[in-house]
Every structure is written in C-alpha cells, then in structure tokens.
Design an enzyme around this catalytic site. Structure first.
Site, mmCIF file in Angstrom:
data_model
loop_
_atom_site.group_PDB
_atom_site.id
_atom_site.type_symbol
_atom_site.label_atom_id
_atom_site.label_comp_id
_atom_site.label_asym_id
_atom_site.label_seq_id
_atom_site.Cartn_x
_atom_site.Cartn_y
_atom_site.Cartn_z
ATOM 1 N N GLU A 121 9.310 -38.222 -31.098
ATOM 2 C CA GLU A 121 8.613 -38.836 -29.973
ATOM 3 C C GLU A 121 7.137 -38.508 -30.097
ATOM 4 O OE1 GLU A 121 7.312 -38.533 -25.509
ATOM 5 O OE2 GLU A 121 7.139 -37.083 -27.146
ATOM 6 N N GLU A 141 5.682 -43.146 -26.654
ATOM 7 C CA GLU A 141 5.446 -43.158 -25.204
ATOM 8 C C GLU A 141 4.016 -43.600 -24.920
ATOM 9 O OE1 GLU A 141 6.030 -39.543 -22.867
ATOM 10 O OE2 GLU A 141 5.000 -40.504 -21.183
ATOM 11 N N LYS A 164 1.252 -43.303 -22.697
ATOM 12 C CA LYS A 164 0.945 -42.264 -21.702
ATOM 13 C C LYS A 164 -0.168 -42.737 -20.767
ATOM 14 C CE LYS A 164 2.419 -38.504 -21.480
ATOM 15 N NZ LYS A 164 3.612 -38.205 -20.629
HETATM 16 O O1 G3P Z 1 9.952 -38.469 -24.121
HETATM 17 C C1 G3P Z 1 10.002 -37.970 -22.852
HETATM 18 C C2 G3P Z 1 8.993 -36.930 -22.535
HETATM 19 O O2 G3P Z 1 8.035 -36.864 -23.541
HETATM 20 C C3 G3P Z 1 8.365 -37.183 -21.242
HETATM 21 O O3 G3P Z 1 7.600 -36.131 -20.781
HETATM 22 O O4 G3P Z 1 5.455 -35.040 -20.305
HETATM 23 O O5 G3P Z 1 6.586 -34.605 -22.444
HETATM 24 O O6 G3P Z 1 5.515 -36.803 -22.045
HETATM 25 P P1 G3P Z 1 6.227 -35.627 -21.430
HETATM 26 CA CA CA Z 2 6.015 -37.810 -24.059
#
Ligand code: G3P
Ligand code: CA
Length: 268
Positions: A63, A137, A139
């Site tokens: 990720e 992701e 963001k």
């Molecule tokens: O992939 C899910 C996770 O990354 C979400 O939370 O804050 O680590 O981006 P965060």
């Molecule tokens: Ca993330």
C-alpha cells in the site's frame, strides 16, 4: 436483488440444502498480504526501501499514499506535512517536487536508511509493475483538486489501467474521490476506506457496491458479522492496520480477504 439471492443461499445452507465447502466462511483460501506503506515495520514508510522489503518478504501487494507537490507532481507520502518522516518541514502542497526530493526520508526511521527519498508515483509504478500488487491510497484529495485524473493518467500511460487479478487497486477515505476516479477509469478496482461504524450500514454498503470492489475498515470495526454483510454485497474486506500477531489472528478468524499490515511476516 443480490442481497436477496445471498439471503436465500444462506437460508438454504442453514437448511442443509447446500453443502458448504471446508472453508465456507472465507471466500478465498489465501489471505491477501498487503504491506502497509511498504513493509513499514522494517523500513521507512512509503520509500523504495519499504517497497523493496515488501517484495523480499513476498507480500502480495504493498500500500502507498499519494499526494500532489506544489508543482502538481504525484508524490508518495502519508502525512500532509513532511515534518514527521523527513528532515524538512512544511506542507507537501507547498513544496515543489525538487524541494521534496531533496529531503531525507529515511534517517528518521534508522540511520541505515539515510538518503532514502520521497518517491514519485511514476517511479514506484515503473519499478514495481508486474513484480507485486500496488494498493494506491489517494490521501486527502480535497487538498488536491484533479488528483484523481493525474493518478488515472499515471496508470493509463503505463497501460496499467486494466489490471489483472486486482493487482492495482485505488482507495480513499474520501468516497466522493473514489466515485470521481470510477467515473474517469471504471476498469480499475476500487476500495472505500472506513473508520466510522456509522458508515457501514446496509444502505451504505449497497451504495459502495455500485462502484467499489473493496470495503477496507479499521481493524477495530471488524467482526464476522461485518465481513458477512460486506461479502453479501459481493465486495472483499482488507482491514488495516495489523501491527501485532493477535490482531492478525482475530482478523483471520473473522474471515477477512486480506490484511493490511506493517509486518507482512505476521500474516503468513
Ligand atoms: O490502507 C489503509 C490505511 O493506510 C489507512 O490508514 O492512515 O495508514 O493511511 P493510513
Ligand atoms: Ca494509507
């Protein structure tokens, strides 16, 4: 209609009219191992070192978090400021790509990683396409108007917009952004990130299923009942973020399809 069919099948199973397979609860035998921000328990998050570690550890996917620099380049970093994970300071959106690339993104984690840079999304896609799956992701997209189109372009330019076996997935906490991405590039599987239990009603799940293939909740929200309800809408579940073996075990017992973890070795 899909929900009605699933309810009917469930009732038939209960009546013994359908014989369940051995692993009836989970939809798949293998749990997808997703290295969170790369193998970020072992290398500085969202760096090439962390992504390389995920490959070495044989994760199925890693990720990453993508944002935009001041000059509109897609950069891979989690926080909206560079303060925590680099030797610089300031907001990502106020720094040019050149300024971001001049920062050290490794030594905060360990001196051994001094010199790691903030990667661009293109650099990561070019290096890891075909080697490992990538969960992207988007963001804080409200800070970056047009970021969905730029991510879609980065994938399309590399002919990665029709991924096999869900090897590219795009997700966000911002569900409007996920829908925007879907309207631009409907061939890419999408995930909705959820931390609020109020966002997991049947009504919401049905709406998600119109454009998403994954509902990825905080691990604290996950139990068997939730996993079953998400499966009923024909979506998979990849919770985040498992950082200890007990959490991994609990998620496995709940029947999840994948686990997003800082420690990929805890999952296998
Ligand atoms: O992939 C899910 C996770 O990354 C979400 O939370 O804050 O680590 O981006 P965060
Ligand atoms: Ca993330």
């Amino acid at each position: 209609m899909k929900k009605l069919m699933m309810t009917t099948v469930t009732a038939m199973v209960a009546l013994g009219l359908i014989i369940q397979p051995a692993n009836a609860f989970a939809k798949k035998e293998e749990i997808v191992n997703v290295a969170h921000r790369g193998a970020s328990g072992y290398a500085p998050e969202n760096t090439m070192a962390a992504f390389e570690k995920a490959v070495d550890m044989k994760s199925d996917m890693f990720e990453l978090d993508v944002q935009l620099s001041k000059d509109g380049e897609l950069v891979v970093i989690h926080d909206t400021s560079v303060d925590r994970t680099t030797d610089g300071s300031g907001k990502v959106k106020d720094l040019t790509l050149e300024e971001l690339r001049s920062l050290d993104a490794g030594s905060w984690f360990d001196e051994a990683f001094t010199g790691e840079k903030i990667p661009t999304l293109g650099e990561v896609l070019d290096e890891y396409r075909g080697k490992i799956g990538i969960l992207i992701e988007i963001k804080s997209p409200s800070l970056y108007p047009g970021i969905e189109q730029k991510v879609a372009d980065a994938l399309t330019e590399r002919n990665m917009h029709k991924p096999n076996n869900n090897k590219i997935i795009v997700q966000s906490f911002d569900h409007d952004s996920v829908q925007t991405f879907h309207s631009i590039l409907p061939s890419v599987p999408l995930g909705v990130l959820v931390y609020n239990p109020d966002h997991l009603t049947d009504q919401r799940l049905e709406a998600f299923s119109e454009y998403a293939s994954y509902v990825n909740p905080s691990k604290s929200l996950v139990d068997r009942e939730l996993v079953t309800r998400i499966h009923d809408y024909d979506m998979d579940v990849h919770p985040w973020t498992a950082r200890d073996r007990e959490s991994v075990q609990a998620l496995k017992e709940a029947g999840v399809d994948g686990i997003i973890t800082d420690y990929p070795d805890y999952v296998d």
